[in-house]
Design a protein around this motif. Structure first.
Motif, PDB file in Angstrom:
ATOM      1  N   PRO A  17       0.796  -1.369   0.141  1.00 35.66           N
ATOM      2  CA  PRO A  17       0.219  -0.129   0.052  1.00 35.66           C
ATOM      3  C   PRO A  17       0.574   1.138   0.163  1.00 35.66           C
ATOM      4  O   PRO A  17      -0.072   2.193  -0.888  1.00 35.66           O
ATOM      5  CB  PRO A  17      -0.766   0.004   1.395  1.00 35.66           C
ATOM      6  N   SER A  18       2.453   1.275   0.375  1.00 35.11           N
ATOM      7  CA  SER A  18       2.510   2.116   0.486  1.00 35.11           C
ATOM      8  C   SER A  18       3.464   2.675  -0.358  1.00 35.11           C
ATOM      9  O   SER A  18       3.995   4.049  -0.697  1.00 35.11           O
ATOM     10  CB  SER A  18       4.161   2.401   1.889  1.00 35.11           C
ATOM     11  N   PHE A  19       3.218   1.845  -1.436  1.00 29.99           N
ATOM     12  CA  PHE A  19       4.059   1.777  -2.928  1.00 29.99           C
ATOM     13  C   PHE A  19       3.600   1.539  -3.749  1.00 29.99           C
ATOM     14  O   PHE A  19       4.042   0.153  -4.264  1.00 29.99           O
ATOM     15  CB  PHE A  19       5.481   2.168  -2.475  1.00 29.99           C
ATOM     16  N   PRO A  20       1.866   1.822  -4.191  1.00 34.59           N
ATOM     17  CA  PRO A  20       1.333   1.173  -4.737  1.00 34.59           C
ATOM     18  C   PRO A  20       1.776   1.004  -6.745  1.00 34.59           C
ATOM     19  O   PRO A  20       0.681   0.588  -7.221  1.00 34.59           O
ATOM     20  CB  PRO A  20      -0.377   2.433  -4.788  1.00 34.59           C
ATOM     21  N   GLN A  21       2.044   1.998  -7.005  1.00 35.80           N
ATOM     22  CA  GLN A  21       2.700   2.214  -8.156  1.00 35.80           C
ATOM     23  C   GLN A  21       4.188   1.242  -8.672  1.00 35.80           C
ATOM     24  O   GLN A  21       4.491   0.395 -10.273  1.00 35.80           O
ATOM     25  CB  GLN A  21       3.406   3.795  -8.650  1.00 35.80           C
ATOM     26  N   PHE A  22       4.319   0.216  -7.572  1.00 33.52           N
ATOM     27  CA  PHE A  22       5.410  -0.629  -8.249  1.00 33.52           C
ATOM     28  C   PHE A  22       4.585  -2.351  -7.807  1.00 33.52           C
ATOM     29  O   PHE A  22       3.359  -2.820  -6.851  1.00 33.52           O
ATOM     30  CB  PHE A  22       5.952  -0.841  -7.085  1.00 33.52           C
ATOM     31  N   GLU A  23       4.838  -3.119  -8.930  1.00 36.33           N
ATOM     32  CA  GLU A  23       4.500  -4.029  -9.998  1.00 36.33           C
ATOM     33  C   GLU A  23       5.275  -5.314  -9.586  1.00 36.33           C
ATOM     34  O   GLU A  23       6.029  -4.686  -9.911  1.00 36.33           O
ATOM     35  CB  GLU A  23       3.233  -3.881 -10.815  1.00 36.33           C
ATOM     36  N   GLN A  24       4.498  -6.555  -9.489  1.00 37.08           N
ATOM     37  CA  GLN A  24       6.036  -7.090  -9.622  1.00 37.08           C
ATOM     38  C   GLN A  24       6.110  -7.811 -11.570  1.00 37.08           C
ATOM     39  O   GLN A  24       4.954  -8.022 -11.735  1.00 37.08           O
ATOM     40  CB  GLN A  24       5.700  -8.928  -9.159  1.00 37.08           C
ATOM     41  N   ILE A  25       7.071  -8.471 -11.657  1.00 33.22           N
ATOM     42  CA  ILE A  25       7.006  -8.233 -13.385  1.00 33.22           C
ATOM     43  C   ILE A  25       8.277  -9.785 -13.647  1.00 33.22           C
ATOM     44  O   ILE A  25       8.321 -10.151 -13.021  1.00 33.22           O
ATOM     45  CB  ILE A  25       7.538  -6.680 -14.357  1.00 33.22           C
ATOM     46  N   PRO A  26       7.573  -9.858 -14.764  1.00 31.85           N
ATOM     47  CA  PRO A  26       9.342 -11.651 -15.117  1.00 31.85           C
ATOM     48  C   PRO A  26      10.164 -10.891 -15.081  1.00 31.85           C
ATOM     49  O   PRO A  26      10.819 -10.111 -15.189  1.00 31.85           O
ATOM     50  CB  PRO A  26       8.670 -11.382 -16.971  1.00 31.85           C
ATOM     51  N   ILE A  27      11.078 -12.049 -14.736  1.00 31.18           N
ATOM     52  CA  ILE A  27      12.605 -11.675 -14.160  1.00 31.18           C
ATOM     53  C   ILE A  27      13.133 -10.898 -15.580  1.00 31.18           C
ATOM     54  O   ILE A  27      13.337 -12.326 -16.341  1.00 31.18           O
ATOM     55  CB  ILE A  27      12.937 -12.756 -13.165  1.00 31.18           C
ATOM     56  N   PRO A  28      13.811 -10.731 -15.595  1.00 34.76           N
ATOM     57  CA  PRO A  28      14.837  -9.916 -16.388  1.00 34.76           C
ATOM     58  C   PRO A  28      15.978 -10.874 -16.888  1.00 34.76           C
ATOM     59  O   PRO A  28      16.480 -11.391 -15.812  1.00 34.76           O
ATOM     60  CB  PRO A  28      14.980  -8.556 -16.785  1.00 34.76           C
ATOM     61  N   GLY A  29      16.631 -11.219 -17.691  1.00 33.87           N
ATOM     62  CA  GLY A  29      17.765 -11.640 -17.787  1.00 33.87           C
ATOM     63  C   GLY A  29      18.978 -10.849 -17.604  1.00 33.87           C
ATOM     64  O   GLY A  29      19.376 -10.179 -17.053  1.00 33.87           O
ATOM     65  N   ASN A  30      20.340 -11.631 -17.447  1.00 31.92           N
ATOM     66  CA  ASN A  30      21.259 -11.311 -17.791  1.00 31.92           C
ATOM     67  C   ASN A  30      21.937 -10.435 -16.433  1.00 31.92           C
ATOM     68  O   ASN A  30      22.503  -9.488 -16.517  1.00 31.92           O
ATOM     69  CB  ASN A  30      21.450 -10.745 -18.438  1.00 31.92           C
ATOM     70  N   LEU A  31      21.266 -10.572 -15.238  1.00 29.52           N
ATOM     71  CA  LEU A  31      21.782 -10.313 -13.793  1.00 29.52           C
ATOM     72  C   LEU A  31      23.208 -10.732 -13.050  1.00 29.52           C
ATOM     73  O   LEU A  31      23.250 -11.487 -13.130  1.00 29.52           O
ATOM     74  CB  LEU A  31      20.836 -10.659 -12.976  1.00 29.52           C
ATOM     75  N   THR A  32      23.817 -10.164 -12.849  1.00 30.70           N
ATOM     76  CA  THR A  32      25.344 -10.564 -12.931  1.00 30.70           C
ATOM     77  C   THR A  32      25.666 -10.011 -11.636  1.00 30.70           C
ATOM     78  O   THR A  32      25.493  -9.093 -10.698  1.00 30.70           O
ATOM     79  CB  THR A  32      26.508 -10.218 -13.766  1.00 30.70           C
ATOM     80  N   LEU A  33      26.618 -10.699 -11.098  1.00 27.44           N
ATOM     81  CA  LEU A  33      27.504 -10.021  -9.778  1.00 27.44           C
ATOM     82  C   LEU A  33      28.531 -10.140  -9.913  1.00 27.44           C
ATOM     83  O   LEU A  33      29.525 -11.081  -9.884  1.00 27.44           O
ATOM     84  CB  LEU A  33      27.160 -10.892  -7.747  1.00 27.44           C
ATOM     85  N   GLN A  34      29.315  -8.730  -9.835  1.00 27.96           N
ATOM     86  CA  GLN A  34      30.821  -8.705 -10.425  1.00 27.96           C
ATOM     87  C   GLN A  34      31.241  -8.251  -8.785  1.00 27.96           C
ATOM     88  O   GLN A  34      30.786  -6.972  -8.403  1.00 27.96           O
ATOM     89  CB  GLN A  34      30.920  -7.536 -10.982  1.00 27.96           C
ATOM     90  N   THR A  35      32.689  -8.972  -8.437  1.00 33.05           N
ATOM     91  CA  THR A  35      33.313  -8.475  -7.178  1.00 33.05           C
ATOM     92  C   THR A  35      34.587  -8.459  -7.535  1.00 33.05           C
ATOM     93  O   THR A  35      35.368  -9.392  -7.970  1.00 33.05           O
ATOM     94  CB  THR A  35      33.300 -10.004  -5.943  1.00 33.05           C
ATOM     95  N   LEU A  36      35.323  -7.801  -7.143  1.00 27.73           N
ATOM     96  CA  LEU A  36      36.832  -7.569  -7.734  1.00 27.73           C
ATOM     97  C   LEU A  36      37.601  -7.821  -6.352  1.00 27.73           C
ATOM     98  O   LEU A  36      37.167  -7.521  -4.961  1.00 27.73           O
ATOM     99  CB  LEU A  36      36.708  -5.488  -7.258  1.00 27.73           C
TER     100      LEU A  36
END
Length: 283
Positions: A17-36
């Protein structure tokens, strides 16, 4: 912060309710974690999110509000957040004007935001899709995550460094994601302030251009290509980022080893980034 309902978890439906403009969407691809790691070695991992949310955040409704928020944030005073809009408290009207207030013009920027929710205890990630925020667009930006990225068809975006997980504490009685979006809203307010107050500096710290009347497009051009007497002189755009910054870089070594790691993976610092950073900063 008022108590909020739990996440609905239904795609295409409002999440909270406090952020009604946010909706769940399909998960996009190519999310990466890059650690130095030490000696410049980079480890890249693919990430499988729990859920992904998308919505619009507009931190400032008016330039007057932006000026009052600047006063509060610069003094590390609390602000209110309502559905992504950052609101000043009554204290702001009693505070002295901030020297950068005159730069708060055309601050009503809306951000198309993507939030990546991970399996607890890992903290969420957040990206600004439009207008894009990345190290390639803003090489001097003080609060981007070089180790968080999302690859889109046209560009790669950095995650926003909203807070240090070693220093920000969630209220256990309130769902975590609305609290996170409140922090994102304040981060984006600070980003707008930083954009509005940018000046062009040379290597000795002298102001080459005060940034007034410069459009965002002009600020995004290579800094050595615009309005300079000496085009080959090294320069950089820097703005004012209000408030005390969290520990970063070598300062991480002063964090409690048994406390939560700053990186947001949800592990203790001693079990996460401490050894790597000891090696990194000993060189």
């Amino acid at each position: 912060m008022a108590n909020l309902h739990a996440l609905s978890g239904k795609a295409g439906q409002p999440a909270f309710p406090s952020f009604p403009q946010f909706e769940q969407i399909p998960i996009p691809g190519n999310l990466t974690l890059q650690t130095l790691h030490a000696h410049g070695r980079v480890i890249i991992e693919n990430i499988n999110p729990l859920r992904v949310w998308r919505g619009v955040i507009k931190p400032f409704e008016t330039d007057i509000a932006a000026k009052e928020i600047l006063r509060l944030l610069a003094a590390d005073r609390p602000v209110d957040v309502l559905a992504g809009q950052v609101l000043p408290t009554s204290e702001a009207s009693l505070m002295k004007h901030h020297p950068e207030e005159s730069r708060m013009q055309k601050t009503g920027i809306s951000f198309d935001v993507l939030v990546v929710e991970l399996d607890p205890p890992a903290h969420p990630w957040v990206f600004s899709l439009q207008p894009a925020i990345s190290s390639s667009l803003f090489p001097s930006h003080p609060h981007l995550r070089s180790d968080r990225s999302i690859a889109l068809p046209s560009r790669t975006l950095n995650g926003l460094c909203v807070y240090s997980a070693a220093e920000f504490v969630y209220d256990p009685l309130v769902p975590r994601l609305p609290q996170f979006l409140g922090q994102v809203s304040i981060f984006l307010a600070k980003h707008v302030i930083w954009l509005s107050t940018q000046k062009l500096f040379n290597a000795t710290g002298r102001v080459i251009h005060d940034g007034v009347d410069m459009t965002t497009i002009m600020r995004n051009l290579p800094s050595n290509s615009i309005w300079q007497v000496q085009p080959d002189e090294p320069t950089i755009w820097r703005g004012f980022w209000p408030g005390v910054a969290a520990h970063s870089g070598r300062e991480h070594l002063t964090l409690d080893p048994k406390g939560e790691c700053w990186c947001g993976k949800g592990s203790r610092y001693i079990d996460c980034c401490l050894e790597r950073e000891k090696n990194l900063y000993s060189t």
